[in-house]
Design a protein around this motif. Structure first.
Motif, PDB file in Angstrom:
ATOM      1  N   PHE A 111       0.802  -1.174   0.017  1.00  0.00           N
ATOM      2  CA  PHE A 111       0.056   0.098   0.169  1.00  0.00           C
ATOM      3  C   PHE A 111       0.959   1.293  -0.145  1.00  0.00           C
ATOM      4  CE2 PHE A 111      -2.343   3.420   2.159  1.00  0.00           C
ATOM      5  CZ  PHE A 111      -3.397   3.569   1.567  1.00  0.00           C
ATOM      6  N   LEU A 112       1.778   1.370   0.916  1.00  0.00           N
ATOM      7  CA  LEU A 112       2.360   2.660   1.023  1.00  0.00           C
ATOM      8  C   LEU A 112       3.479   2.891  -0.253  1.00  0.00           C
ATOM      9  CD1 LEU A 112       3.306   4.878   2.888  1.00  0.00           C
ATOM     10  CD2 LEU A 112       5.356   3.354   3.498  1.00  0.00           C
ATOM     11  N   SER A 113       3.852   1.788  -1.206  1.00  0.00           N
ATOM     12  CA  SER A 113       4.626   2.197  -2.240  1.00  0.00           C
ATOM     13  C   SER A 113       3.769   2.337  -3.189  1.00  0.00           C
ATOM     14  CB  SER A 113       5.335   0.970  -2.514  1.00  0.00           C
ATOM     15  OG  SER A 113       6.493   0.650  -1.735  1.00  0.00           O
ATOM     16  N   TRP A 114       2.564   1.856  -3.453  1.00  0.00           N
ATOM     17  CA  TRP A 114       1.634   2.266  -4.496  1.00  0.00           C
ATOM     18  C   TRP A 114       1.035   3.727  -4.117  1.00  0.00           C
ATOM     19  CZ3 TRP A 114      -0.933  -3.227  -3.142  1.00  0.00           C
ATOM     20  CH2 TRP A 114       0.026  -4.086  -3.955  1.00  0.00           C
ATOM     21  N   LEU A 115       0.944   4.063  -2.963  1.00  0.00           N
ATOM     22  CA  LEU A 115       0.468   5.475  -2.476  1.00  0.00           C
ATOM     23  C   LEU A 115       1.782   6.278  -3.172  1.00  0.00           C
ATOM     24  CD1 LEU A 115      -1.610   7.265  -1.315  1.00  0.00           C
ATOM     25  CD2 LEU A 115      -0.164   6.982   1.008  1.00  0.00           C
ATOM     26  N   LEU A 116       2.935   6.095  -2.838  1.00  0.00           N
ATOM     27  CA  LEU A 116       3.839   7.008  -3.425  1.00  0.00           C
ATOM     28  C   LEU A 116       3.949   6.880  -5.016  1.00  0.00           C
ATOM     29  CD1 LEU A 116       6.853   5.891  -1.059  1.00  0.00           C
ATOM     30  CD2 LEU A 116       5.615   7.991  -0.986  1.00  0.00           C
ATOM     31  N   ALA A 117       3.535   5.783  -5.633  1.00  0.00           N
ATOM     32  CA  ALA A 117       3.426   5.850  -7.012  1.00  0.00           C
ATOM     33  C   ALA A 117       2.329   6.784  -7.525  1.00  0.00           C
ATOM     34  CB  ALA A 117       3.220   4.336  -7.679  1.00  0.00           C
ATOM     35  N   LEU A 118       1.386   6.848  -6.750  1.00  0.00           N
ATOM     36  CA  LEU A 118       0.019   7.737  -7.086  1.00  0.00           C
ATOM     37  C   LEU A 118       0.617   9.038  -6.949  1.00  0.00           C
ATOM     38  CD1 LEU A 118      -3.009   7.656  -7.830  1.00  0.00           C
ATOM     39  CD2 LEU A 118      -3.525   7.513  -5.452  1.00  0.00           C
ATOM     40  N   ILE A 119       1.183   9.395  -5.963  1.00  0.00           N
ATOM     41  CA  ILE A 119       1.694  10.560  -5.590  1.00  0.00           C
ATOM     42  C   ILE A 119       2.654  11.113  -6.664  1.00  0.00           C
ATOM     43  CG2 ILE A 119       2.963  12.116  -3.958  1.00  0.00           C
ATOM     44  CD1 ILE A 119       1.995  10.551  -1.831  1.00  0.00           C
ATOM     45  N   CYS A 120       3.417  10.294  -7.288  1.00  0.00           N
ATOM     46  CA  CYS A 120       4.439  10.569  -8.390  1.00  0.00           C
ATOM     47  C   CYS A 120       3.672  11.157  -9.647  1.00  0.00           C
ATOM     48  CB  CYS A 120       5.097   9.249  -8.696  1.00  0.00           C
ATOM     49  SG  CYS A 120       6.625   9.019  -7.679  1.00  0.00           S
TER      50      CYS A 120
END
Length: 189
Positions: A111-120
């Motif tokens: 989840f946290l990494s996918w959230l960072l991908a979304l923020i990117c």
């Protein structure tokens, strides 16, 4: 010996590497403990349970029936034994898992990494190729972390894993950010 440990901890209190090593050790312990428990501690527990069962079966049932105090104590001991089984070390880690639990563990791990991908997606980055690389990096990292989260044994309840794994990742990310910030401050001075 304990003084040396406390001195070492005191000297390295602000060292993020210490926390990373401690978290990695806890992670490794949690990952390996069910295997160690199943191959070493389990047999000792079974042996003790057999011994207790043999001693209980040798109790004179007629004496128990004739004396209500003994019968009550006997029932109390049996009840205590059943409760102890529920609270044993082996019952903390749950080995039974469903496909749904595995999926939730995967999602919580990535989840946290996918959230960072979304923020990117919404970040202002000069090169579009860097933005795409960052998004794919975090998507792949999320899948890897999700797979690792599936390997964690379930501790008491699956919810502990769903909350604990992202929390662990967040702590590691915070430690990494703090150490990078310190390096940047040192290079600027």
């Amino acid at each position: 010996m304990s003084e040396k440990i406390f001195d070492f901890l005191k000297d390295n209190f602000r060292n993020p590497k210490l926390y990373i090593v401690l978290l990695a050790s806890v992670f490794l312990f949690l990952l390996l403990f069910p295997y160690i428990d199943a191959n070493i501690f389990y047999y000792s527990r079974v042996e003790k349970r057999i011994s207790i069962l043999q001693e209980i079966s040798e109790i004179d049932q007629e004496a128990l029936k004739n004396n209500p105090v003994l019968a009550e104590e006997y029932e109390s001991i049996l009840f205590e034994i059943s409760k102890q089984k529920d609270g044993s070390i082996g019952s903390i880690f749950i080995s039974k898992t469903t496909k749904e639990i595995q999926q939730y563990k995967f999602i919580s791990g990535g989840f946290l990494s996918w959230l960072l991908a979304l923020i990117c997606l919404f970040m202002k980055i000069e090169k579009a190729s860097n933005k795409i690389i960052g998004i794919f990096f975090f998507l792949i990292l999320g899948c890897g972390l999700g797979y690792i989260a599936q390997l964690f044994p379930i501790i008491i309840q699956p919810v502990c894993n769903y909350i604990g794994v992202p929390l662990l990742q967040f702590i590691l990310l915070g430690i990494l950010a703090m150490s990078m910030n310190k390096k940047k401050l040192r290079s600027n001075t």
